[in-house]
Enzyme design. Structure first.
Site, mmCIF file in Angstrom:
data_model
loop_
_atom_site.group_PDB
_atom_site.id
_atom_site.type_symbol
_atom_site.label_atom_id
_atom_site.label_comp_id
_atom_site.label_asym_id
_atom_site.label_seq_id
_atom_site.Cartn_x
_atom_site.Cartn_y
_atom_site.Cartn_z
ATOM 1 N N ARG A 193 0.980 -22.901 -62.778
ATOM 2 C CA ARG A 193 1.002 -21.435 -62.730
ATOM 3 C C ARG A 193 1.009 -20.723 -64.072
ATOM 4 N NH1 ARG A 193 5.682 -21.811 -58.367
ATOM 5 N NH2 ARG A 193 6.110 -23.394 -59.926
ATOM 6 N N ARG A 229 -5.681 -21.014 -57.120
ATOM 7 C CA ARG A 229 -4.578 -21.131 -56.167
ATOM 8 C C ARG A 229 -4.659 -20.034 -55.112
ATOM 9 N NH1 ARG A 229 -0.525 -20.953 -53.434
ATOM 10 N NH2 ARG A 229 1.595 -21.598 -53.967
ATOM 11 N N ARG A 266 2.905 -31.322 -65.622
ATOM 12 C CA ARG A 266 2.542 -30.009 -65.067
ATOM 13 C C ARG A 266 1.586 -29.239 -65.970
ATOM 14 N NH1 ARG A 266 6.199 -28.010 -60.858
ATOM 15 N NH2 ARG A 266 6.394 -29.869 -59.602
ATOM 16 N N ASP A 273 0.731 -33.814 -55.194
ATOM 17 C CA ASP A 273 2.181 -33.652 -55.223
ATOM 18 C C ASP A 273 2.848 -34.895 -54.662
ATOM 19 O OD1 ASP A 273 4.224 -31.369 -55.839
ATOM 20 O OD2 ASP A 273 4.977 -32.407 -54.065
ATOM 21 N N TYR A 298 14.105 -35.523 -50.844
ATOM 22 C CA TYR A 298 13.490 -34.368 -50.158
ATOM 23 C C TYR A 298 13.355 -34.633 -48.656
ATOM 24 C CZ TYR A 298 12.382 -32.515 -54.776
ATOM 25 O OH TYR A 298 12.484 -32.029 -56.051
#
Ligand code: CP3
Length: 350
Positions: free
Chosen positions: A36, A45, A32, A82, A158
């Site tokens: 952010r 973003r 990562r 992702d 998921y």
């Protein structure tokens, strides 16, 4: 179409670790590393709108992939994408809710499973392949480019649950009940992920990492069947087309089972999570396997003297192994960017 792959050991120092070299300073990148915590990421973003739009916009995805390289000169860059793009491409309709994470239409039955289709998968993923190409063109030669995907089990958690969960209860229960479609789902993910990874290599990825974030939460027999077996099949599948491309596995929280994972899957490297005892890993894991890890991401948030102690502990313990410095899991949004610079400084002045 498959393009010949050659390990770039002449112009890329990072790749030499996979030839068994033990390098000082250790090569470094961070999971990562685009995200952010970086103001320049947050800016891009915002223009992209939602997170998936960012993943599917080659120009913007290239820009955010390169941002941490410009700022920190990491030894490797990881494609910005992702693990849930494959379910999205199989028609599962993935969304990312603001501050709630991924939302998918859950797969709870054979009927739900049968709705998935591979028909548009690679058209759907074409922007990702384009991003790989553009990133490679924009990176310095010395910087390795890591392609990636999620491991079948983690992606399936998921897909089955329709969201993230701390215990992956829905998927683990379905797996225990041995519904035939769970194995079929895993097989489908093995097959499509192998194709996805090969396309990334074809477009310029130097090596690959497969994230099994939830693999280590499985019990002993289940770990064998849903983590080790699919990963072994994926390594064999990719190596059939690209025998020399290094593959790093990340069976997070696997503990002592990292050993069997390495022996049975044929991975070239493993990423160690923060809970792994480094001296144990150094002394017990196959010498031919590159180790990567495992600084606690919270140490980077905290900074200060402890950060230096922790970084040096990792470096000292791994000094005599082919080793890549990384975190035990991804950087989190509250990380001060200057602490990331500090980690790189400590490593390079060691
Ligand atoms: O820099 C990099 O590491 C490359 C890009 C990358 C992302 N996700 C971008 C991302 C990689 C390698 C991943 C892998 C991924 N995605 C995993 C496996 C590794 C891990 O973190 O355990 C998993 C489980 C996912 C699924 C996922 N994606 C979740 C659960 C979430 C929501 C949680 C969160 O942090 O918001 C995401 C979103 C996501 N993927 C973000 C990023 C930068 C944050 C998105 C945003 O900008 O809002």
């Amino acid at each position: 179409m498959n393009i010949a792959y050659k390990r770039r050991t002449d112009d890329c120092r990072f790749m030499r670790v996979f030839e068994g070299e033990c390098l000082t300073p250790a090569p470094v990148w961070m999971m990562r590393q685009a995200g952010r915590y970086l103001p320049e990421y947050r800016k891009v973003r915002k223009t992209a709108g939602n997170f998936l739009d960012l993943c599917y916009s080659p120009d913007l995805a290239t820009e955010v992939t390169l941002q941490p390289i410009r700022r920190y000169d990491f030894d490797a860059s990881i494609l910005f994408a992702d693990i849930l793009l494959i379910p999205d491409g199989l028609g599962q309709n993935v969304r990312f809710g603001e501050n709630i994470g991924p939302i998918l239409e859950p797969i709870r039955s054979e009927e739900d499973f049968r709705k998935l289709t591979v028909e548009n998968l690679h058209d759907h993923l074409a922007p990702v392949y384009q991003t790989v190409k553009q990133v490679r063109a924009g990176l310095p030669k010395k910087t390795a480019l890591i392609g990636f995907c999620g491991a079948p089990w983690t992606v399936a958690t998921y897909m089955i649950s329709g969201k993230g969960s701390p215990d992956q209860k829905d998927a683990r229960l379905a797996a225990f009940r041995r519904e035939t479609w769970v194995q079929e789902l895993i097989d489908l993910l093995v097959e499509t992920s192998v194709q996805y990874l090969c396309k990334q290599v074809e477009n310029g990825a130097d090596l690959l990492q497969v994230f099994d974030t939830w693999g280590g939460n499985l019990g002993e027999l289940e770990f064998e069947r849903w983590c080790i077996e699919p990963m072994a099949a994926m390594v064999a599948g990719v190596k059939q087309t690209y025998p020399d491309v290094p593959i790093i596995g990340f069976p997070r929280n696997a503990g002592v089972r990292y050993k069997r994972f390495i022996e049975k899957t044929g991975v070239d490297g493993v990423s160690l999570d923060t809970s792994v005892c480094l001296a144990w890993a150094r002394d017990n894991l196959d010498d031919g396997c590159v180790l990567q890890g495992n600084l606690d991401p919270l140490a980077v948030v905290a900074g200060g003297d402890r950060l230096e102690v922790e970084v040096k502990h990792v470096l000292d313990t791994m000094a005599e192994r082919p080793f890549i410095f990384n975190l035990g899991h991804g950087l989190i949004p509250e990380t001060p960017p200057e602490n990331v610079a500090r980690v790189v400084d400590i490593i390079r002045s060691a």
